[in-house]
Design a protein around this motif. Structure first.
Motif, PDB file in Angstrom:
ATOM      1  N   ALA A 422     -13.435 -13.744  14.167  1.00  0.00           N
ATOM      2  CA  ALA A 422     -13.194 -14.905  14.801  1.00  0.00           C
ATOM      3  C   ALA A 422     -14.757 -15.732  13.869  1.00  0.00           C
ATOM      4  N   PRO A 423     -15.967 -15.265  13.080  1.00  0.00           N
ATOM      5  CA  PRO A 423     -17.072 -15.931  12.104  1.00  0.00           C
ATOM      6  C   PRO A 423     -16.022 -16.534  10.805  1.00  0.00           C
ATOM      7  N   LEU A 424     -15.013 -15.392  10.477  1.00  0.00           N
ATOM      8  CA  LEU A 424     -14.188 -15.551   8.845  1.00  0.00           C
ATOM      9  C   LEU A 424     -13.873 -17.069   8.708  1.00  0.00           C
ATOM     10  N   LEU A 425     -12.293 -17.109  10.367  1.00  0.00           N
ATOM     11  CA  LEU A 425     -11.866 -18.565   9.989  1.00  0.00           C
ATOM     12  C   LEU A 425     -12.412 -19.643  11.080  1.00  0.00           C
ATOM     13  N   GLN A 426     -13.344 -19.485  11.180  1.00  0.00           N
ATOM     14  CA  GLN A 426     -14.205 -20.924  11.561  1.00  0.00           C
ATOM     15  C   GLN A 426     -14.811 -21.032  10.573  1.00  0.00           C
ATOM     16  N   ASP A 427     -15.196 -20.419   9.303  1.00  0.00           N
ATOM     17  CA  ASP A 427     -15.752 -20.564   7.805  1.00  0.00           C
ATOM     18  C   ASP A 427     -15.022 -21.511   6.970  1.00  0.00           C
ATOM     19  N   ILE A 428     -13.139 -20.233   7.439  1.00  0.00           N
ATOM     20  CA  ILE A 428     -12.718 -20.913   6.800  1.00  0.00           C
ATOM     21  C   ILE A 428     -11.922 -22.381   6.918  1.00  0.00           C
ATOM     22  N   VAL A 429     -12.299 -22.855   8.406  1.00  0.00           N
ATOM     23  CA  VAL A 429     -11.148 -23.752   9.115  1.00  0.00           C
ATOM     24  C   VAL A 429     -12.934 -25.081   8.559  1.00  0.00           C
ATOM     25  N   ARG A 430     -13.973 -24.954   8.448  1.00  0.00           N
ATOM     26  CA  ARG A 430     -15.102 -25.523   8.205  1.00  0.00           C
ATOM     27  C   ARG A 430     -14.385 -25.923   7.003  1.00  0.00           C
ATOM     28  N   VAL A 438      -9.604 -33.526   6.160  1.00  0.00           N
ATOM     29  CA  VAL A 438      -9.472 -33.953   8.080  1.00  0.00           C
ATOM     30  C   VAL A 438     -10.430 -33.937   8.421  1.00  0.00           C
ATOM     31  N   ALA A 439      -9.611 -34.234   9.504  1.00  0.00           N
ATOM     32  CA  ALA A 439     -10.673 -35.089  11.000  1.00  0.00           C
ATOM     33  C   ALA A 439     -11.226 -33.326  11.943  1.00  0.00           C
ATOM     34  N   PRO A 440     -12.095 -33.106  11.885  1.00  0.00           N
ATOM     35  CA  PRO A 440     -12.219 -32.012  12.882  1.00  0.00           C
ATOM     36  C   PRO A 440     -11.874 -31.488  13.883  1.00  0.00           C
ATOM     37  N   ALA A 441     -11.138 -32.320  14.670  1.00  0.00           N
ATOM     38  CA  ALA A 441      -9.701 -32.172  15.772  1.00  0.00           C
ATOM     39  C   ALA A 441      -8.010 -31.901  15.360  1.00  0.00           C
ATOM     40  N   ALA A 442      -8.301 -32.500  14.454  1.00  0.00           N
ATOM     41  CA  ALA A 442      -6.896 -31.982  13.707  1.00  0.00           C
ATOM     42  C   ALA A 442      -6.647 -31.227  13.628  1.00  0.00           C
ATOM     43  N   ILE A 443      -7.508 -30.145  13.064  1.00  0.00           N
ATOM     44  CA  ILE A 443      -7.117 -28.382  13.233  1.00  0.00           C
ATOM     45  C   ILE A 443      -7.926 -27.906  14.292  1.00  0.00           C
ATOM     46  N   ASP A 458      -9.424  -7.266   3.466  1.00  0.00           N
ATOM     47  CA  ASP A 458     -10.435  -8.165   2.763  1.00  0.00           C
ATOM     48  C   ASP A 458     -11.332  -9.473   2.679  1.00  0.00           C
ATOM     49  N   PRO A 459     -12.339  -9.664   2.854  1.00  0.00           N
ATOM     50  CA  PRO A 459     -12.038 -11.052   3.405  1.00  0.00           C
ATOM     51  C   PRO A 459     -12.015 -12.112   2.623  1.00  0.00           C
ATOM     52  N   LEU A 460     -12.455 -11.893   0.954  1.00  0.00           N
ATOM     53  CA  LEU A 460     -11.381 -13.392  -0.241  1.00  0.00           C
ATOM     54  C   LEU A 460     -10.097 -13.245   0.216  1.00  0.00           C
ATOM     55  N   HIS A 461      -9.642 -12.147   0.170  1.00  0.00           N
ATOM     56  CA  HIS A 461      -8.020 -12.141   0.155  1.00  0.00           C
ATOM     57  C   HIS A 461      -7.615 -12.897   1.260  1.00  0.00           C
ATOM     58  N   LEU A 462      -8.108 -12.441   2.713  1.00  0.00           N
ATOM     59  CA  LEU A 462      -7.710 -12.862   3.905  1.00  0.00           C
ATOM     60  C   LEU A 462      -8.567 -14.715   4.029  1.00  0.00           C
ATOM     61  N   ARG A 463      -9.291 -15.042   2.975  1.00  0.00           N
ATOM     62  CA  ARG A 463      -9.830 -16.345   2.782  1.00  0.00           C
ATOM     63  C   ARG A 463      -8.229 -17.148   1.696  1.00  0.00           C
ATOM     64  N   LEU A 469      -2.123 -21.415   3.788  1.00  0.00           N
ATOM     65  CA  LEU A 469      -1.171 -21.835   4.564  1.00  0.00           C
ATOM     66  C   LEU A 469      -1.994 -22.778   4.874  1.00  0.00           C
ATOM     67  N   LEU A 470      -3.826 -23.278   5.816  1.00  0.00           N
ATOM     68  CA  LEU A 470      -3.749 -24.680   6.035  1.00  0.00           C
ATOM     69  C   LEU A 470      -3.576 -25.472   5.247  1.00  0.00           C
ATOM     70  N   SER A 471      -3.268 -25.070   4.079  1.00  0.00           N
ATOM     71  CA  SER A 471      -3.227 -26.504   2.517  1.00  0.00           C
ATOM     72  C   SER A 471      -2.071 -26.929   3.028  1.00  0.00           C
ATOM     73  N   ASN A 472      -0.612 -25.690   3.131  1.00  0.00           N
ATOM     74  CA  ASN A 472       0.028 -26.489   3.255  1.00  0.00           C
ATOM     75  C   ASN A 472       0.686 -27.498   4.827  1.00  0.00           C
ATOM     76  N   ALA A 473      -0.978 -26.896   6.079  1.00  0.00           N
ATOM     77  CA  ALA A 473      -0.073 -27.165   6.883  1.00  0.00           C
ATOM     78  C   ALA A 473      -0.162 -28.680   6.983  1.00  0.00           C
ATOM     79  N   VAL A 474      -2.078 -28.829   6.130  1.00  0.00           N
ATOM     80  CA  VAL A 474      -2.409 -30.294   5.990  1.00  0.00           C
ATOM     81  C   VAL A 474      -1.046 -31.152   5.721  1.00  0.00           C
ATOM     82  N   ARG A 475      -0.300 -30.809   4.677  1.00  0.00           N
ATOM     83  CA  ARG A 475       0.471 -31.185   3.462  1.00  0.00           C
ATOM     84  C   ARG A 475       1.859 -31.887   4.264  1.00  0.00           C
ATOM     85  N   TYR A 476       1.935 -30.854   5.697  1.00  0.00           N
ATOM     86  CA  TYR A 476       3.235 -31.628   6.814  1.00  0.00           C
ATOM     87  C   TYR A 476       2.598 -31.842   7.427  1.00  0.00           C
TER      88      TYR A 476
END
Length: 578
Positions: A422-430, A438-443, A458-463, A469-476
């Protein structure tokens, strides 16, 4: 030669067949004694001195008691085989002789009773023993006829006794030879059956331990047999042998079912033959995530490292004259490992190329980029500025490609303990929100901040993977609230999954087939290594990355299929890759 029942053969010296035959003979003796008792008790008495000593009812009653005693002994005491043959037959001979003499000899018509004990001796005893009893019976017949001649009986003759004796000798010889032949045939059949069972056991062990999968089905696709390798490849669990399973019962096995029916349409007109007709090999992909309606008890993929099985399938038709329909044998070979090995070879070659690229390409690119920057400061013409911009963009693209190739050499370090998701995903989204404005509500991150779910990664690899994946999602994505969504859930196999999806157009199946191939891209600005790098980083951490089509429930009775990237985390501490 191995005995069917070693304990019996060691103790008794005879197979169980002989003891069963002896017991049948004893039961028959009881029946014969009862018939003789019922028949002879109604006959008129013969006023001779011998019949006065031994009456027919007394003789038959004693004979019946002896027959019952012999039957009980054979039923509970399987020892001294020859003694249990000789003694009862001796009693038979005595009883029949008493009845024969008491009935007046040949004129009484009871000489035929000798055939019962003599036939038993011919079947159960060696030939010499059987001939001994025949000789005794013949001597009794001749002695009785001789006594009648000495008494000057009017119808006394030794011819009838001699004929009976000759007939008995002939019958015993024929019965003994036939019995001996049957015994040898039974021994041969037993040996053949034993050899067949050994061969079947060997085949069963070979089929069980073979690396390739093996399925046997009928023309309707009903599963008759599946070896453990096939169950592992397909995720089948056929514990209930009484239940009839069909390939069509499992939607995830539809590629194999379609290939089977297509093959059957080509071989259906072949003539009946014992030899199999082998078809051409086909390649299919089996994915358990293609159908969410599968019963988790029937499909079990928890033992597989991959969520998709790439199989080489071959078919063979076994046509037997005894069967009204043929059997289809399906050979399955998992080529996923071969593909992985080919991929590793490709990566090894790419790794050797990386060193040359780092020294021979990056330095010239840096010089080109520096020169283009200097020229851009002095450029006054709009056309020159546009050309310099093209140079800088392509230099940046080549630099990104080189960086992606260098990242492939990174290997995940063994995690000493799992990380909280949970905390790692929150940090990545931020970070993605800030980097791409990106607007906060968009993700939409669907995970509780207090969730204590942890993964081995590995936290660096997961980040890096999630950011890609989120960069590709932002594009489309459309940019609307909830246009991009991250969701954590558990799969049917019990593995924790992270779903990353957007509201853009789903990836077509044609593009999906090449989505994770290196240098494959549909964007003019991409390098084609981002998703390939993300999947390799997941594999290095014991996880799996794939693009899947899932059903999203919109209402009580409506749903639609949407595409999303799915990361299936390792169920336990993965082994650190070499």
């Amino acid at each position: 030669m191995v005995s069917p029942n070693p304990s019996h053969t060691a103790l008794n010296g005879k197979p169980d067949t002989f003891w069963r035959t002896l017991q049948t003979f004893n039961v028959t003796r009881i029946v014969v004694a009862m018939v003789m008792l019922a028949y002879l008790s109604t006959q008129s008495k013969n006023e001779t001195w011998f019949s006065q000593l031994f009456t027919n009812p007394q003789t038959c009653s004693v004979y019946l008691l002896c027959a019952a005693l012999f039957t009980l002994v054979t039923a509970y005491y399987h020892r001294h085989y020859m003694a249990q043959i000789v003694l009862p037959i001796t009693v038979d001979m005595i009883a029949v002789s008493i009845l024969y003499i008491g009935a007046g000899g040949a004129k009484g018509g009871l000489a035929i009773l000798y055939l019962f004990p003599l036939a038993g001796a011919a079947i159960l005893a060696p030939l010499l023993v059987a001939l001994l009893f025949v000789s005794i019976a013949t001597m009794v017949l001749l002695a009785e006829s001789g006594y009648q001649i000495l008494q000057s009986a009017p119808d006394a003759s030794s011819l009838q006794a001699g004929l009976y004796g000759g007939a008995f000798f002939f019958a015993v010889l024929v019965i003994n030879r036939l019995a001996d032949k049957l015994i040898k045939q039974e021994e041969l059949a037993t040996q053949r059956g034993r050899d067949l069972r050994v061969q079947m056991d060997i085949n069963r062990i070979a089929i069980k331990d073979m690396g390739d999968g093996l399925l046997v089905v009928d023309p309707l696709g009903t599963l008759i047999m599946a070896n453990p390798a096939a169950e592992r490849m397909l995720g089948l669990s056929l514990s209930d042998e009484e239940q009839q399973h069909k390939l069509s019962d499992y939607a995830v096995l539809a590629p194999i079912t379609d290939a089977l029916f297509a093959w059957e349409s080509r071989v259906g007109d072949l003539p009946h033959a014992v030899s199999p007709a082998v078809g051409e090999a086909v390649f299919v992909t089996i994915k358990h995530t293609d159908d969410l309606g599968q019963d988790a008890a029937a499909i079990d993929w928890s033992g597989r490292r991959e969520l998709a099985a790439h199989l080489k399938v071959r078919f063979a038709a076994v046509r037997m004259r005894e069967l009204s329909e043929y059997r289809a044998v399906i050979f399955l070979q998992d080529v996923s490992e071969i593909e992985n090995q080919a991929q590793q070879l490709k990566l090894a070659a790419m790794g050797r190329l990386t060193a040359s690229i780092a020294h021979e390409v990056r330095n010239p690119l840096a010089s080109i980029s520096y020169a283009a920057t200097l020229l851009a400061e002095e450029a006054t013409d709009e056309a020159e500025a546009r050309l310099l911009t093209i140079i800088e963009d392509n230099v940046a693209r080549l630099n990104r490609m080189i960086e992606d190739i260098l990242k492939l050499s990174r290997k995940a370090q063994r995690q000493l303990e799992p990380i909280l998701l949970a905390p790692l995903l929150q940090d990545i989204v931020r970070d993605v929100r800030q980097t791409h404005a990106v607007a906060p509500a968009a993700i939409d991150l669907q995970i509780d901040a207090a969730d204590r779910q942890s993964v081995w990664f590995d936290p660096l690899h997961l980040r890096e993977v999630v950011t890609n994946l989120l960069s590709n999602a932002v594009r489309y994505a459309s940019g609307q609230p909830g246009g991009m969504r991250l969701q954590v859930m558990s799969s049917v196999a019990g593995r924790l999954e992270l779903h990353v999806q957007d509201d853009g157009e789903p990836i077509s199946p044609a593009v999906r087939a090449h989505l994770f191939e290196p240098f494959y891209t549909t964007s003019s600005k991409g390098t084609g290594l981002g998703l390939f790098l993300a999947r390799e980083l997941c594999l290095n951490n014991g996880a799996l990355l794939d693009y899947e089509y899932r059903h999203d429930v919109q209402g009580q009775n409506s749903s639609h299929v949407s595409g999303r990237f799915v990361i299936a985390f390792a169920a336990h501490d993965p082994v650190s890759p070499d």
